[in-house]
Design a protein around this motif. Structure first.
Motif, mmCIF file in Angstrom:
data_model
loop_
_atom_site.group_PDB
_atom_site.id
_atom_site.type_symbol
_atom_site.label_atom_id
_atom_site.label_comp_id
_atom_site.label_asym_id
_atom_site.label_seq_id
_atom_site.Cartn_x
_atom_site.Cartn_y
_atom_site.Cartn_z
ATOM 1 N N MET A 89 3.151 7.471 12.733
ATOM 2 C CA MET A 89 2.614 6.344 12.035
ATOM 3 C C MET A 89 1.134 6.166 12.886
ATOM 4 O O MET A 89 0.112 6.093 12.199
ATOM 5 N N PHE A 90 1.048 6.197 14.201
ATOM 6 C CA PHE A 90 -0.173 6.280 14.900
ATOM 7 C C PHE A 90 -1.323 7.141 14.302
ATOM 8 O O PHE A 90 -2.316 6.918 14.162
ATOM 9 N N HIS A 91 -0.856 8.380 14.391
ATOM 10 C CA HIS A 91 -1.803 9.316 13.841
ATOM 11 C C HIS A 91 -2.024 9.212 12.221
ATOM 12 O O HIS A 91 -3.311 9.469 12.128
ATOM 13 N N ALA A 92 -1.402 8.966 11.526
ATOM 14 C CA ALA A 92 -1.771 8.535 10.083
ATOM 15 C C ALA A 92 -2.715 7.537 9.825
ATOM 16 O O ALA A 92 -3.430 7.493 9.216
ATOM 17 N N CYS A 93 -2.669 6.417 10.604
ATOM 18 C CA CYS A 93 -3.402 5.229 10.769
ATOM 19 C C CYS A 93 -4.905 5.788 11.267
ATOM 20 O O CYS A 93 -5.725 5.054 10.831
ATOM 21 N N ARG A 94 -4.857 6.742 12.041
ATOM 22 C CA ARG A 94 -6.195 7.130 12.634
ATOM 23 C C ARG A 94 -6.656 8.481 12.077
ATOM 24 O O ARG A 94 -7.509 9.079 12.638
ATOM 25 N N SER A 95 -6.141 8.854 11.088
ATOM 26 C CA SER A 95 -6.490 10.370 10.307
ATOM 27 C C SER A 95 -6.888 10.090 8.978
ATOM 28 O O SER A 95 -6.439 10.875 8.223
ATOM 29 N N GLY A 96 -7.711 9.215 8.759
ATOM 30 C CA GLY A 96 -8.349 9.218 7.214
ATOM 31 C C GLY A 96 -7.652 8.319 6.378
ATOM 32 O O GLY A 96 -7.753 8.613 5.077
ATOM 33 N N CYS A 97 -6.483 7.649 6.790
ATOM 34 C CA CYS A 97 -5.590 6.752 5.702
ATOM 35 C C CYS A 97 -6.695 5.848 4.964
ATOM 36 O O CYS A 97 -7.368 5.149 5.811
ATOM 37 N N PRO A 98 -6.599 5.796 3.793
ATOM 38 C CA PRO A 98 -7.454 4.928 2.979
ATOM 39 C C PRO A 98 -7.168 3.486 3.127
ATOM 40 O O PRO A 98 -8.132 2.617 2.889
ATOM 41 N N HIS A 99 -6.135 3.093 3.746
ATOM 42 C CA HIS A 99 -5.579 1.660 4.135
ATOM 43 C C HIS A 99 -6.221 1.233 5.468
ATOM 44 O O HIS A 99 -6.023 0.094 5.675
ATOM 45 N N SER A 100 -6.473 2.179 6.128
ATOM 46 C CA SER A 100 -6.684 1.818 7.735
ATOM 47 C C SER A 100 -8.033 1.176 7.745
ATOM 48 O O SER A 100 -9.030 1.387 7.138
ATOM 49 N N ARG A 101 -7.868 0.015 8.568
ATOM 50 C CA ARG A 101 -9.210 -0.632 9.234
ATOM 51 C C ARG A 101 -9.807 -0.103 10.375
ATOM 52 O O ARG A 101 -10.881 -0.628 10.847
ATOM 53 N N LEU A 102 -9.299 0.744 10.986
ATOM 54 C CA LEU A 102 -9.604 1.296 12.247
ATOM 55 C C LEU A 102 -11.064 2.302 11.976
ATOM 56 O O LEU A 102 -11.155 3.073 11.162
ATOM 57 N N LYS A 103 -11.872 2.271 12.868
ATOM 58 C CA LYS A 103 -13.018 3.061 12.667
ATOM 59 C C LYS A 103 -12.840 4.247 13.922
ATOM 60 O O LYS A 103 -12.334 4.123 14.780
ATOM 61 N N GLY A 104 -13.125 5.507 13.315
ATOM 62 C CA GLY A 104 -12.896 6.470 14.238
ATOM 63 C C GLY A 104 -11.613 7.234 14.002
ATOM 64 O O GLY A 104 -10.744 6.612 13.281
ATOM 65 N N GLY A 105 -11.619 8.103 14.834
ATOM 66 C CA GLY A 105 -10.145 9.047 14.929
ATOM 67 C C GLY A 105 -9.295 8.364 16.021
ATOM 68 O O GLY A 105 -9.517 7.256 16.595
ATOM 69 N N VAL B 28 0.896 -1.245 -0.047
ATOM 70 C CA VAL B 28 -0.118 -0.206 -0.037
ATOM 71 C C VAL B 28 0.828 1.211 -0.025
ATOM 72 O O VAL B 28 2.184 1.309 0.370
ATOM 73 N N ASP B 29 0.295 2.235 -0.328
ATOM 74 C CA ASP B 29 1.212 3.690 -0.397
ATOM 75 C C ASP B 29 0.767 4.326 1.042
ATOM 76 O O ASP B 29 -0.101 4.991 1.068
ATOM 77 N N CYS B 30 1.624 4.005 1.908
ATOM 78 C CA CYS B 30 1.455 4.700 3.462
ATOM 79 C C CYS B 30 1.850 6.191 3.397
ATOM 80 O O CYS B 30 2.804 6.663 2.602
ATOM 81 N N PRO B 31 1.009 7.019 3.834
ATOM 82 C CA PRO B 31 1.266 8.515 3.874
ATOM 83 C C PRO B 31 2.486 8.894 4.614
ATOM 84 O O PRO B 31 3.004 9.827 4.455
ATOM 85 N N VAL B 32 3.004 8.018 5.251
ATOM 86 C CA VAL B 32 4.304 8.316 6.225
ATOM 87 C C VAL B 32 5.581 7.566 5.406
ATOM 88 O O VAL B 32 6.404 8.338 5.305
ATOM 89 N N VAL B 33 5.528 6.512 5.245
ATOM 90 C CA VAL B 33 6.814 5.645 4.721
ATOM 91 C C VAL B 33 6.755 5.474 3.166
ATOM 92 O O VAL B 33 7.707 4.999 2.753
ATOM 93 N N GLY B 34 5.435 5.720 2.408
ATOM 94 C CA GLY B 34 5.523 5.298 0.914
ATOM 95 C C GLY B 34 5.066 3.747 0.930
ATOM 96 O O GLY B 34 4.268 3.292 1.650
ATOM 97 N N ASP B 35 5.618 2.992 0.143
ATOM 98 C CA ASP B 35 5.455 1.654 -0.122
ATOM 99 C C ASP B 35 5.536 0.771 1.170
ATOM 100 O O ASP B 35 6.881 0.697 1.721
ATOM 101 N N LEU B 36 4.654 0.068 1.561
ATOM 102 C CA LEU B 36 4.778 -0.745 2.646
ATOM 103 C C LEU B 36 3.866 -1.944 2.498
ATOM 104 O O LEU B 36 2.527 -2.049 1.841
ATOM 105 N N SER B 37 4.491 -3.234 3.005
ATOM 106 C CA SER B 37 3.520 -4.368 2.640
ATOM 107 C C SER B 37 2.326 -4.265 3.486
ATOM 108 O O SER B 37 2.279 -3.589 4.602
#
Length: 124
Positions: free
Chosen positions: A107-123, A76-85
């Motif tokens: 990384m913690f904030h990116a995963c919880r701030s609307g990243c399209p690859h996140s499976r987390l619900k909410g902020g 996936v294209d991670c907003p923090v590190v780029g290409d990430l498995s």
């Protein structure tokens, strides 16, 4: 009595609809055993066995993502590190907040701030 190969169990259980990712998981289990396959995808041996035998009642989509990331090169294209498995992406999503490094905080904030690859619900 000769043990049945995991790939044969998968074919028998899934039939003609055997997904490619289950085939990959079963092949790995044949090579490295259930313990090795479980370690590689971050799940338990019973879970791997249940998936191969088409008996797993949990979130198959999540296991599929982990298998595709760990064994099949899905990134996936991670907003923090780029290409990430994908499997590492899921690992990062599961980590709790810890101000041990600036990278971990980003990384913690990116995963919880609307990243399209996140499976987390909410902020946060």
């Amino acid at each position: 009595m000769t043990p049945v190969a995991m790939i044969d169990k998968a074919r028998s259980a899934w039939g003609e609809i055997l997904p490619d990712w289950v085939r990959e998981l079963a092949a790995l289990a044949d090579q490295e055993g259930l313990a090795g396959a479980a370690r590689r995808i971050g799940y338990s041996q019973p879970t791997v066995s249940q998936v191969i035998n088409a008996r797993y009642l949990g979130d198959l989509a999540r296991i599929e993502e982990r298998v595709r990331g760990a064994l099949m090169g899905l990134t996936v294209d991670c907003p923090v590190v780029g290409d990430l498995s994908r499997d590492l992406c899921l690992d990062w999503q599961g980590k709790p907040y810890a101000p041990t490094s600036a990278h971990r905080v980003r990384m913690f904030h990116a995963c919880r701030s609307g990243c399209p690859h996140s499976r987390l619900k909410g902020g946060c």
